[in-house]
Design a protein around this motif. Sequence first.
Motif, PDB file in Angstrom:
ATOM      1  N   LYS A 115       0.956  -1.198  -0.149  1.00 57.51           N
ATOM      2  CA  LYS A 115       0.129   0.064  -0.222  1.00 57.51           C
ATOM      3  C   LYS A 115       0.890   1.177  -0.017  1.00 57.51           C
ATOM      4  N   GLY A 116       2.034   1.217   0.881  1.00 58.58           N
ATOM      5  CA  GLY A 116       2.788   2.307   0.948  1.00 58.58           C
ATOM      6  C   GLY A 116       3.391   2.595  -0.531  1.00 58.58           C
ATOM      7  N   LEU A 117       3.987   1.414  -1.029  1.00 64.13           N
ATOM      8  CA  LEU A 117       4.656   1.760  -2.412  1.00 64.13           C
ATOM      9  C   LEU A 117       3.520   1.919  -3.545  1.00 64.13           C
ATOM     10  N   GLU A 118       2.348   1.465  -3.366  1.00 62.18           N
ATOM     11  CA  GLU A 118       1.532   2.121  -4.420  1.00 62.18           C
ATOM     12  C   GLU A 118       1.062   3.436  -4.191  1.00 62.18           C
ATOM     13  N   ASN A 119       0.900   3.952  -2.839  1.00 56.42           N
ATOM     14  CA  ASN A 119       0.612   5.430  -2.620  1.00 56.42           C
ATOM     15  C   ASN A 119       1.854   6.436  -3.151  1.00 56.42           C
ATOM     16  N   ARG A 120       3.200   5.826  -3.225  1.00 56.92           N
ATOM     17  CA  ARG A 120       4.323   6.780  -3.597  1.00 56.92           C
ATOM     18  C   ARG A 120       4.126   6.481  -5.255  1.00 56.92           C
ATOM     19  N   VAL A 121       3.847   5.371  -5.973  1.00 56.00           N
ATOM     20  CA  VAL A 121       3.648   5.380  -7.298  1.00 56.00           C
ATOM     21  C   VAL A 121       2.673   6.517  -7.499  1.00 56.00           C
ATOM     22  N   SER A 122       1.254   6.383  -6.972  1.00 56.22           N
ATOM     23  CA  SER A 122       0.330   7.296  -7.295  1.00 56.22           C
ATOM     24  C   SER A 122       1.011   8.826  -7.185  1.00 56.22           C
TER      25      SER A 122
END
Length: 150
Positions: A115-122
């Motif tokens: 989830k943290g990585l997906e937030n960074r990608v967003s």
Amino acid sequence: MNVTSLPVCVIEDGKMAATMKGPVGVEDVNVTFEDQQKINKFARNTNRMTELKNEIESKKKSLQNLQDASDDLMMFDDDTLLIPYQIGDVFISHTQEETQEMLEGAKEALEQEVKGLENRVSAIQQLLADLKVQLYAKFGNNINLEADES
């Protein structure tokens, strides 16, 4: 705006002839230091986003492996059986219930990381979209900011 004529090759009756195509507009745009900084920032963030997406895929595979291990563990009938659980380089034997709890904890931690990585990608995607607008506004068709799908 500079006007340039482009040569075009035409094949007629097996013979090749070079002709000049009509004027094509090529805009001469100065690239300032600020523009170069934006282009560099765009490139760095595009690379970073690719790395993060690869990391997300890797973590999702690990998450699937943990889920598979958890499912396999539920199929055991013998509750007294000690299950080896790898921690670092060593295996430690635990009861089925303890191992199940450890797997659930590892899955939750991995899900949070994803989830943290997906937030960074967003966040990076939003930054890239803003930079694209700015760069295309200045350079138009003279710059290509689209990713190669090769």
